[in-house]
Design an enzyme around this catalytic site. Structure first.
Site, PDB file in Angstrom:
ATOM      1  N   HIS A  23       0.861  -1.196   0.000  1.00  0.00           N
ATOM      2  CA  HIS A  23       0.000   0.000   0.000  1.00  0.00           C
ATOM      3  C   HIS A  23       0.891   1.238   0.000  1.00  0.00           C
ATOM      4  O   HIS A  23       0.818   2.061   0.920  1.00  0.00           O
ATOM      5  CB  HIS A  23      -0.931   0.044   1.224  1.00  0.00           C
ATOM      6  N   HIS A  79     -11.352  -8.732  -7.201  1.00  0.00           N
ATOM      7  CA  HIS A  79     -11.049  -7.456  -6.539  1.00  0.00           C
ATOM      8  C   HIS A  79     -10.187  -6.634  -7.489  1.00  0.00           C
ATOM      9  O   HIS A  79      -9.254  -7.165  -8.097  1.00  0.00           O
ATOM     10  CB  HIS A  79     -10.313  -7.779  -5.235  1.00  0.00           C
ATOM     11  N   GLU A  81      -8.168  -4.034  -6.851  1.00  0.00           N
ATOM     12  CA  GLU A  81      -6.933  -3.392  -6.380  1.00  0.00           C
ATOM     13  C   GLU A  81      -5.740  -3.918  -7.183  1.00  0.00           C
ATOM     14  O   GLU A  81      -5.709  -5.086  -7.594  1.00  0.00           O
ATOM     15  CB  GLU A  81      -6.749  -3.614  -4.869  1.00  0.00           C
ATOM     16  N   ASP A  83      -2.813  -4.948  -6.810  1.00  0.00           N
ATOM     17  CA  ASP A  83      -2.006  -6.131  -6.497  1.00  0.00           C
ATOM     18  C   ASP A  83      -2.626  -7.405  -7.061  1.00  0.00           C
ATOM     19  O   ASP A  83      -1.947  -8.434  -7.155  1.00  0.00           O
ATOM     20  CB  ASP A  83      -1.749  -6.267  -4.991  1.00  0.00           C
ATOM     21  N   HIS A 145     -12.085  -5.895   1.444  1.00  0.00           N
ATOM     22  CA  HIS A 145     -12.112  -4.635   2.149  1.00  0.00           C
ATOM     23  C   HIS A 145     -12.411  -3.442   1.255  1.00  0.00           C
ATOM     24  O   HIS A 145     -12.298  -2.290   1.694  1.00  0.00           O
ATOM     25  CB  HIS A 145     -10.747  -4.421   2.838  1.00  0.00           C
ATOM     26  N   ASP A 164      -8.734 -11.105  -0.567  1.00  0.00           N
ATOM     27  CA  ASP A 164      -7.921 -10.632   0.568  1.00  0.00           C
ATOM     28  C   ASP A 164      -8.335 -11.280   1.898  1.00  0.00           C
ATOM     29  O   ASP A 164      -7.505 -11.401   2.811  1.00  0.00           O
ATOM     30  CB  ASP A 164      -8.055  -9.105   0.714  1.00  0.00           C
ATOM     31  N   TYR A 192      -2.362  -8.632   9.570  1.00  0.00           N
ATOM     32  CA  TYR A 192      -3.159  -8.315   8.378  1.00  0.00           C
ATOM     33  C   TYR A 192      -4.569  -7.881   8.793  1.00  0.00           C
ATOM     34  O   TYR A 192      -5.090  -6.870   8.336  1.00  0.00           O
ATOM     35  CB  TYR A 192      -3.207  -9.567   7.511  1.00  0.00           C
ATOM     36  N   HIS A 225      -3.439 -13.611  -0.867  1.00  0.00           N
ATOM     37  CA  HIS A 225      -2.088 -13.369  -0.343  1.00  0.00           C
ATOM     38  C   HIS A 225      -1.730 -14.483   0.635  1.00  0.00           C
ATOM     39  O   HIS A 225      -2.533 -14.847   1.492  1.00  0.00           O
ATOM     40  CB  HIS A 225      -2.015 -12.055   0.448  1.00  0.00           C
TER      41      HIS A 225
END
Ligand code: FEO
Length: 396
Positions: A23, A79, A81, A83, A145, A164, A192, A225
Protein backbone atom coordinates in the site's frame (compact mmCIF):
# COMPACT_ATOMS: atom_id res chain seq x y z
CA UNK A 1 5.48 -21.88 -11.89
CA UNK A 2 2.34 -23.97 -11.47
CA UNK A 3 1.40 -25.50 -8.16
CA UNK A 4 -1.28 -28.18 -8.06
CA UNK A 5 -3.95 -27.60 -5.41
CA UNK A 6 -6.76 -30.08 -6.06
CA UNK A 7 -8.30 -31.81 -9.11
CA UNK A 8 -7.93 -29.33 -11.96
CA UNK A 9 -7.16 -26.30 -9.80
CA UNK A 10 -3.66 -24.81 -9.73
CA UNK A 11 -1.89 -21.78 -8.30
CA UNK A 12 -0.21 -19.67 -10.99
CA UNK A 13 0.70 -16.54 -9.00
CA UNK A 14 3.91 -14.87 -7.86
CA UNK A 15 5.87 -15.14 -4.61
CA UNK A 16 7.40 -11.74 -3.82
CA UNK A 17 10.21 -12.37 -1.36
CA UNK A 18 11.55 -8.82 -1.72
CA UNK A 19 8.44 -6.89 -0.70
CA UNK A 20 9.00 -4.87 2.48
CA UNK A 21 6.31 -2.19 2.08
CA UNK A 22 2.76 -2.53 0.78
CA UNK A 23 0.00 0.00 0.00
CA UNK A 24 2.76 2.42 -0.97
CA UNK A 25 4.76 2.69 2.24
CA UNK A 26 1.80 2.22 4.59
CA UNK A 27 2.13 -1.43 5.56
CA UNK A 28 5.36 -3.22 6.51
CA UNK A 29 5.82 -6.70 5.06
CA UNK A 30 8.77 -8.18 6.97
CA UNK A 31 8.19 -11.59 5.43
CA UNK A 32 7.34 -10.54 1.86
CA UNK A 33 4.05 -11.54 0.28
CA UNK A 34 2.46 -13.48 -2.55
CA UNK A 35 -0.03 -12.50 -5.24
CA UNK A 36 -2.17 -15.56 -5.72
CA UNK A 37 -3.76 -16.30 -9.06
CA UNK A 38 -5.62 -19.55 -9.73
CA UNK A 39 -6.27 -21.53 -12.89
CA UNK A 40 -9.24 -23.92 -13.09
CA UNK A 41 -9.02 -26.26 -16.06
CA UNK A 42 -12.39 -27.99 -16.33
CA UNK A 43 -14.33 -28.34 -19.62
CA UNK A 44 -14.24 -24.56 -19.46
CA UNK A 45 -11.13 -22.79 -18.20
CA UNK A 46 -11.31 -19.97 -15.65
CA UNK A 47 -8.51 -17.76 -14.35
CA UNK A 48 -9.07 -16.13 -10.95
CA UNK A 49 -7.22 -12.85 -10.30
CA UNK A 50 -3.75 -11.93 -11.52
CA UNK A 51 -0.69 -10.30 -9.88
CA UNK A 52 0.76 -6.88 -9.09
CA UNK A 53 1.83 -4.64 -11.99
CA UNK A 54 5.66 -5.07 -11.66
CA UNK A 55 5.25 -8.80 -12.28
CA UNK A 56 2.71 -8.53 -15.14
CA UNK A 57 5.02 -9.60 -17.99
CA UNK A 58 6.62 -12.39 -15.96
CA UNK A 59 3.17 -13.62 -14.92
CA UNK A 60 1.77 -13.73 -18.45
CA UNK A 61 4.94 -15.38 -19.79
CA UNK A 62 4.63 -18.04 -17.09
CA UNK A 63 0.94 -18.52 -17.84
CA UNK A 64 1.66 -18.97 -21.57
CA UNK A 65 3.98 -21.85 -20.74
CA UNK A 66 1.15 -23.48 -18.77
CA UNK A 67 -1.76 -22.92 -21.13
CA UNK A 68 -2.56 -21.44 -24.51
CA UNK A 69 -4.06 -18.11 -23.37
CA UNK A 70 -6.80 -18.46 -26.00
CA UNK A 71 -8.07 -21.49 -24.08
CA UNK A 72 -8.98 -19.29 -21.10
CA UNK A 73 -12.76 -18.96 -21.32
CA UNK A 74 -13.34 -16.69 -18.32
CA UNK A 75 -11.30 -14.26 -16.27
CA UNK A 76 -12.62 -13.73 -12.74
CA UNK A 77 -11.60 -10.46 -11.05
CA UNK A 78 -12.52 -10.86 -7.39
CA UNK A 79 -11.05 -7.46 -6.54
CA UNK A 80 -9.85 -4.49 -8.60
CA UNK A 81 -6.93 -3.39 -6.38
CA UNK A 82 -3.70 -3.29 -8.36
CA UNK A 83 -2.01 -6.13 -6.50
CA UNK A 84 -4.55 -8.52 -8.05
CA UNK A 85 -5.59 -6.77 -11.25
CA UNK A 86 -2.18 -5.37 -12.21
CA UNK A 87 -1.48 -7.95 -14.91
CA UNK A 88 -4.90 -7.58 -16.58
CA UNK A 89 -3.74 -5.05 -19.21
CA UNK A 90 -0.88 -7.37 -20.26
CA UNK A 91 -3.10 -10.45 -20.20
CA UNK A 92 -6.01 -8.82 -22.01
CA UNK A 93 -3.70 -7.52 -24.74
CA UNK A 94 -3.40 -11.21 -25.76
CA UNK A 95 -7.07 -12.16 -25.27
CA UNK A 96 -9.01 -8.88 -25.63
CA UNK A 97 -12.46 -10.45 -26.07
CA UNK A 98 -12.34 -12.90 -23.17
CA UNK A 99 -15.10 -12.06 -20.68
CA UNK A 100 -14.14 -10.67 -17.27
CA UNK A 101 -16.53 -11.52 -14.43
CA UNK A 102 -16.62 -9.14 -11.46
CA UNK A 103 -19.08 -7.09 -9.42
CA UNK A 104 -20.71 -3.92 -10.78
CA UNK A 105 -18.31 -1.92 -8.62
CA UNK A 106 -15.47 -4.05 -9.95
CA UNK A 107 -16.30 -2.88 -13.48
CA UNK A 108 -16.22 0.77 -12.36
CA UNK A 109 -12.97 0.35 -10.46
CA UNK A 110 -11.19 -1.61 -13.20
CA UNK A 111 -12.24 1.03 -15.73
CA UNK A 112 -10.97 3.68 -13.30
CA UNK A 113 -7.61 1.98 -13.01
CA UNK A 114 -6.93 0.94 -16.57
CA UNK A 115 -9.31 2.98 -18.77
CA UNK A 116 -10.13 -0.08 -20.88
CA UNK A 117 -13.51 -1.23 -22.11
CA UNK A 118 -12.96 -4.93 -21.68
CA UNK A 119 -15.75 -7.50 -22.09
CA UNK A 120 -17.11 -7.08 -18.55
CA UNK A 121 -19.89 -9.18 -17.04
CA UNK A 122 -21.32 -7.98 -13.71
CA UNK A 123 -22.25 -10.71 -11.22
CA UNK A 124 -24.19 -10.73 -7.97
CA UNK A 125 -24.36 -13.05 -4.98
CA UNK A 126 -25.79 -16.41 -6.03
CA UNK A 127 -24.97 -16.06 -9.74
CA UNK A 128 -23.39 -19.20 -11.16
CA UNK A 129 -20.96 -19.80 -14.00
CA UNK A 130 -20.80 -23.31 -15.43
CA UNK A 131 -17.36 -24.79 -16.05
CA UNK A 132 -18.87 -28.10 -17.21
CA UNK A 133 -19.54 -30.51 -14.39
CA UNK A 134 -18.54 -27.92 -11.81
CA UNK A 135 -19.71 -24.37 -11.25
CA UNK A 136 -18.38 -21.16 -9.82
CA UNK A 137 -20.80 -19.46 -7.44
CA UNK A 138 -20.22 -15.75 -6.86
CA UNK A 139 -20.58 -14.09 -3.46
CA UNK A 140 -20.37 -10.29 -3.22
CA UNK A 141 -18.32 -9.21 -0.20
CA UNK A 142 -18.46 -5.41 -0.18
CA UNK A 143 -16.04 -3.67 2.22
CA UNK A 144 -13.95 -6.80 2.69
CA UNK A 145 -12.11 -4.64 2.15
CA UNK A 146 -13.19 -2.59 -0.88
CA UNK A 147 -16.74 -2.00 -2.19
CA UNK A 148 -16.00 -4.18 -5.22
CA UNK A 149 -14.65 -7.23 -3.37
CA UNK A 150 -16.21 -10.62 -4.04
CA UNK A 151 -15.53 -14.26 -3.23
CA UNK A 152 -16.27 -17.21 -5.46
CA UNK A 153 -16.82 -20.86 -4.66
CA UNK A 154 -16.02 -23.89 -6.82
CA UNK A 155 -18.56 -26.69 -6.49
CA UNK A 156 -17.31 -30.26 -6.56
CA UNK A 157 -13.89 -29.31 -5.19
CA UNK A 158 -15.44 -27.20 -2.38
CA UNK A 159 -12.92 -24.40 -2.71
CA UNK A 160 -13.63 -20.87 -1.51
CA UNK A 161 -11.62 -18.21 -3.34
CA UNK A 162 -11.70 -15.47 -0.71
CA UNK A 163 -9.38 -12.87 -2.20
CA UNK A 164 -7.92 -10.63 0.57
CA UNK A 165 -10.07 -12.24 3.28
CA UNK A 166 -8.15 -14.78 5.40
CA UNK A 167 -4.89 -13.71 3.71
CA UNK A 168 -1.50 -12.72 5.05
CA UNK A 169 1.54 -10.94 3.71
CA UNK A 170 3.74 -14.00 4.03
CA UNK A 171 6.08 -15.36 1.37
CA UNK A 172 6.71 -19.08 1.52
CA UNK A 173 7.76 -21.60 -1.08
CA UNK A 174 5.59 -24.11 0.80
CA UNK A 175 2.36 -22.22 -0.04
CA UNK A 176 0.11 -24.41 2.15
CA UNK A 177 -0.89 -23.62 5.73
CA UNK A 178 0.07 -27.02 7.14
CA UNK A 179 3.65 -26.78 5.84
CA UNK A 180 4.71 -23.41 7.26
CA UNK A 181 5.79 -22.23 10.70
CA UNK A 182 2.49 -21.82 12.57
CA UNK A 183 3.66 -18.97 14.82
CA UNK A 184 4.90 -16.97 11.82
CA UNK A 185 1.67 -17.65 9.95
CA UNK A 186 -0.65 -16.54 12.75
CA UNK A 187 1.51 -13.47 13.47
CA UNK A 188 1.07 -12.38 9.86
CA UNK A 189 -2.67 -13.23 9.90
CA UNK A 190 -3.40 -11.08 12.95
CA UNK A 191 -1.23 -8.23 11.67
CA UNK A 192 -3.16 -8.32 8.38
CA UNK A 193 -6.51 -8.31 10.17
CA UNK A 194 -5.50 -5.57 12.64
CA UNK A 195 -4.10 -3.22 10.02
CA UNK A 196 -6.44 -3.82 7.08
CA UNK A 197 -9.71 -5.36 8.22
CA UNK A 198 -10.35 -3.81 11.66
CA UNK A 199 -12.56 -0.97 10.33
CA UNK A 200 -14.74 -3.53 8.56
CA UNK A 201 -15.23 -5.94 11.46
CA UNK A 202 -19.02 -5.65 11.34
CA UNK A 203 -18.99 -6.61 7.65
CA UNK A 204 -16.54 -9.46 8.37
CA UNK A 205 -18.83 -10.93 11.01
CA UNK A 206 -21.94 -10.53 8.84
CA UNK A 207 -20.34 -11.94 5.70
CA UNK A 208 -18.88 -15.00 7.42
CA UNK A 209 -22.26 -15.79 8.97
CA UNK A 210 -23.94 -15.33 5.58
CA UNK A 211 -21.47 -17.66 3.85
CA UNK A 212 -21.85 -20.25 6.63
CA UNK A 213 -25.64 -20.05 6.19
CA UNK A 214 -25.26 -21.31 2.59
CA UNK A 215 -24.11 -24.65 4.07
CA UNK A 216 -21.50 -25.06 1.36
CA UNK A 217 -18.74 -27.43 2.45
CA UNK A 218 -15.38 -25.64 2.47
CA UNK A 219 -12.42 -28.00 2.03
CA UNK A 220 -9.91 -25.37 0.95
CA UNK A 221 -9.68 -21.58 1.18
CA UNK A 222 -7.62 -20.01 -1.58
CA UNK A 223 -6.75 -16.47 -0.51
CA UNK A 224 -5.10 -13.84 -2.66
CA UNK A 225 -2.09 -13.37 -0.34
CA UNK A 226 0.02 -15.90 1.52
CA UNK A 227 -0.72 -19.53 2.13
CA UNK A 228 -3.62 -21.67 0.92
CA UNK A 229 -5.70 -23.03 3.81
CA UNK A 230 -6.07 -26.75 3.07
CA UNK A 231 -5.60 -28.14 6.60
CA UNK A 232 -8.61 -27.35 8.78
CA UNK A 233 -9.54 -24.14 6.94
CA UNK A 234 -12.30 -23.55 9.48
CA UNK A 235 -9.58 -22.48 11.94
CA UNK A 236 -9.05 -19.15 10.18
CA UNK A 237 -12.81 -18.59 9.85
CA UNK A 238 -13.20 -19.13 13.59
CA UNK A 239 -10.26 -16.84 14.26
CA UNK A 240 -11.81 -14.10 12.10
CA UNK A 241 -15.08 -14.35 14.02
CA UNK A 242 -13.11 -13.75 17.25
CA UNK A 243 -11.11 -10.88 15.78
CA UNK A 244 -14.26 -9.26 14.37
CA UNK A 245 -15.95 -9.08 17.77
CA UNK A 246 -14.15 -6.55 20.01
CA UNK A 247 -11.08 -8.76 20.24
CA UNK A 248 -8.79 -8.24 23.20
CA UNK A 249 -6.24 -10.19 25.21
CA UNK A 250 -5.10 -9.49 28.75
CA UNK A 251 -2.59 -6.95 27.45
CA UNK A 252 -1.88 -3.27 28.10
CA UNK A 253 0.29 -1.53 25.51
CA UNK A 254 2.16 1.66 26.37
CA UNK A 255 3.16 3.72 23.34
CA UNK A 256 5.07 6.98 23.52
CA UNK A 257 7.71 9.21 22.07
CA UNK A 258 10.19 11.16 24.13
CA UNK A 259 12.57 14.11 23.65
CA UNK A 260 14.96 13.93 26.62
CA UNK A 261 13.81 10.63 28.13
CA UNK A 262 11.35 12.13 30.63
CA UNK A 263 8.29 10.62 28.95
CA UNK A 264 10.17 7.30 28.59
CA UNK A 265 10.87 7.29 32.32
CA UNK A 266 7.17 7.98 32.94
CA UNK A 267 6.24 5.06 30.63
CA UNK A 268 8.54 2.63 32.39
CA UNK A 269 7.33 3.61 35.85
CA UNK A 270 3.67 3.45 34.88
CA UNK A 271 4.44 -0.06 33.56
CA UNK A 272 6.10 -0.88 36.88
CA UNK A 273 2.97 0.22 38.75
CA UNK A 274 0.73 -1.88 36.51
CA UNK A 275 2.92 -4.94 37.10
CA UNK A 276 2.94 -4.40 40.86
CA UNK A 277 -0.84 -4.29 40.82
CA UNK A 278 -1.50 -7.07 38.30
CA UNK A 279 1.11 -9.76 37.67
CA UNK A 280 -0.97 -11.51 35.02
CA UNK A 281 -1.42 -8.66 32.57
CA UNK A 282 0.99 -8.54 29.63
CA UNK A 283 2.48 -5.03 29.57
CA UNK A 284 4.36 -3.98 26.44
CA UNK A 285 6.15 -0.70 25.74
CA UNK A 286 6.91 0.82 22.34
CA UNK A 287 8.76 4.00 21.51
CA UNK A 288 6.86 5.02 18.38
CA UNK A 289 9.88 6.67 16.77
CA UNK A 290 11.83 3.43 16.98
CA UNK A 291 9.07 0.90 16.28
CA UNK A 292 7.33 -0.41 13.20
CA UNK A 293 3.95 1.30 13.02
CA UNK A 294 2.05 -1.74 11.77
CA UNK A 295 3.55 -4.00 14.43
CA UNK A 296 2.47 -1.48 17.08
CA UNK A 297 -1.06 -1.38 15.62
CA UNK A 298 -1.17 -5.17 15.89
CA UNK A 299 -0.24 -4.89 19.59
CA UNK A 300 -2.97 -2.28 20.10
CA UNK A 301 -5.44 -4.62 18.40
CA UNK A 302 -4.52 -7.31 20.94
CA UNK A 303 -4.81 -4.95 23.94
CA UNK A 304 -7.66 -4.32 26.33
CA UNK A 305 -6.22 -0.85 26.96
CA UNK A 306 -3.48 1.48 25.85
CA UNK A 307 -1.51 4.34 27.40
CA UNK A 308 -0.28 6.98 24.98
CA UNK A 309 2.48 9.41 25.97
CA UNK A 310 4.16 12.46 24.50
CA UNK A 311 5.93 15.48 25.88
CA UNK A 312 4.38 18.81 24.98
CA UNK A 313 5.94 20.55 22.01
CA UNK A 314 4.62 23.77 20.49
CA UNK A 315 1.39 23.29 22.50
CA UNK A 316 0.91 19.90 20.87
CA UNK A 317 2.47 16.44 20.64
CA UNK A 318 5.39 14.79 18.87
CA UNK A 319 4.70 13.80 15.28
CA UNK A 320 5.23 10.05 15.74
CA UNK A 321 2.45 10.06 18.34
CA UNK A 322 0.23 12.29 16.20
CA UNK A 323 0.66 9.92 13.23
CA UNK A 324 -0.34 6.90 15.29
CA UNK A 325 -3.40 8.69 16.70
CA UNK A 326 -4.46 9.61 13.16
CA UNK A 327 -4.11 6.00 12.03
CA UNK A 328 -6.03 4.47 14.93
CA UNK A 329 -8.85 6.96 14.38
CA UNK A 330 -9.42 5.42 10.95
CA UNK A 331 -9.12 1.86 12.24
CA UNK A 332 -12.06 2.40 14.62
CA UNK A 333 -11.05 -0.09 17.33
CA UNK A 334 -13.99 -1.14 19.51
CA UNK A 335 -14.24 -1.82 23.23
CA UNK A 336 -10.80 -0.61 24.30
CA UNK A 337 -9.84 1.69 27.17
CA UNK A 338 -7.10 4.30 27.21
CA UNK A 339 -5.25 7.02 29.11
CA UNK A 340 -2.58 9.63 28.34
CA UNK A 341 0.67 10.78 29.93
CA UNK A 342 3.57 13.09 29.18
CA UNK A 343 6.24 15.50 30.41
CA UNK A 344 6.09 19.25 29.97
CA UNK A 345 8.12 22.35 30.75
CA UNK A 346 5.61 25.19 30.68
CA UNK A 347 2.29 25.06 28.82
CA UNK A 348 1.72 21.26 29.04
CA UNK A 349 -1.10 20.57 26.58
CA UNK A 350 0.05 17.12 25.37
CA UNK A 351 -2.02 14.95 27.72
CA UNK A 352 -5.20 16.85 26.90
CA UNK A 353 -4.49 16.66 23.14
CA UNK A 354 -3.83 12.90 23.32
CA UNK A 355 -6.95 12.27 25.43
CA UNK A 356 -9.16 14.16 22.98
CA UNK A 357 -7.70 12.21 20.07
CA UNK A 358 -8.19 8.90 21.84
CA UNK A 359 -11.82 9.74 22.56
CA UNK A 360 -12.50 10.71 18.97
CA UNK A 361 -10.87 7.41 17.91
CA UNK A 362 -13.48 5.53 19.96
CA UNK A 363 -11.40 4.61 23.02
CA UNK A 364 -12.93 4.91 26.50
CA UNK A 365 -10.55 7.37 28.20
CA UNK A 366 -10.60 6.38 31.86
CA UNK A 367 -9.33 9.61 33.46
CA UNK A 368 -7.59 12.93 32.82
CA UNK A 369 -4.17 11.29 32.48
CA UNK A 370 -0.90 12.17 34.19
CA UNK A 371 1.69 14.88 33.57
CA UNK A 372 5.20 15.41 34.90
CA UNK A 373 6.84 18.87 35.07
CA UNK A 374 10.35 18.71 33.56
CA UNK A 375 12.23 15.46 34.07
CA UNK A 376 10.46 13.23 36.58
CA UNK A 377 12.03 13.52 40.06
CA UNK A 378 11.71 10.91 42.81
CA UNK A 379 8.26 12.17 43.78
CA UNK A 380 7.09 12.24 40.16
CA UNK A 381 8.37 8.71 39.61
CA UNK A 382 6.43 7.51 42.64
CA UNK A 383 3.36 9.27 41.27
CA UNK A 384 3.79 7.42 37.95
CA UNK A 385 4.07 4.07 39.76
CA UNK A 386 0.91 4.87 41.74
CA UNK A 387 -0.81 5.92 38.53
CA UNK A 388 0.14 2.55 36.97
CA UNK A 389 -1.45 0.76 39.93
CA UNK A 390 -4.59 2.86 39.55
CA UNK A 391 -5.04 2.34 35.80
CA UNK A 392 -4.37 -1.40 36.14
CA UNK A 393 -7.70 -1.45 38.00
CA UNK A 394 -9.49 1.03 35.74
CA UNK A 395 -8.50 -0.99 32.66
CA UNK A 396 -10.20 -4.14 33.92
FE1 FEO B 1 -4.68 -7.53 -1.84
FE2 FEO B 1 -7.13 -5.25 -1.49
O1 FEO B 1 -5.71 -6.06 -2.35
Amino acid sequence: MKLHIKSNVSWVGKIDWELRKFHGDEYSTHRGSTYNSYLIEEEKVALIDTVWIPFAKEYVENLRKIIDLKKIDYVIANHAESDHSGALPELMSHIPDTPIYCTANGIKFLRGHYHQDWNFHAVKTGDRLSLGKKELIFIEAPMLHWPDTMFCYLTGDNILFSNDGFGQHYASEFMFNDLVDQAELMAECIKYYANILTPFSQSVDKKIKEVLSFNLPVDIICTSHGVIWRDNPVQIIEQYLKWANNYKENQITIVYDTMWNGTRVMAENIASGIKQSDQKVNVKLYNLSKSDKNDVITEIFKSKAILVGSPTINRGILTAVAALLEEIKGLRFQGKKAAAFGCYGWSGESVKVISENLESAGFKVVDAGIRSLWNPDTKSIETCVEYGKKVAGLFN
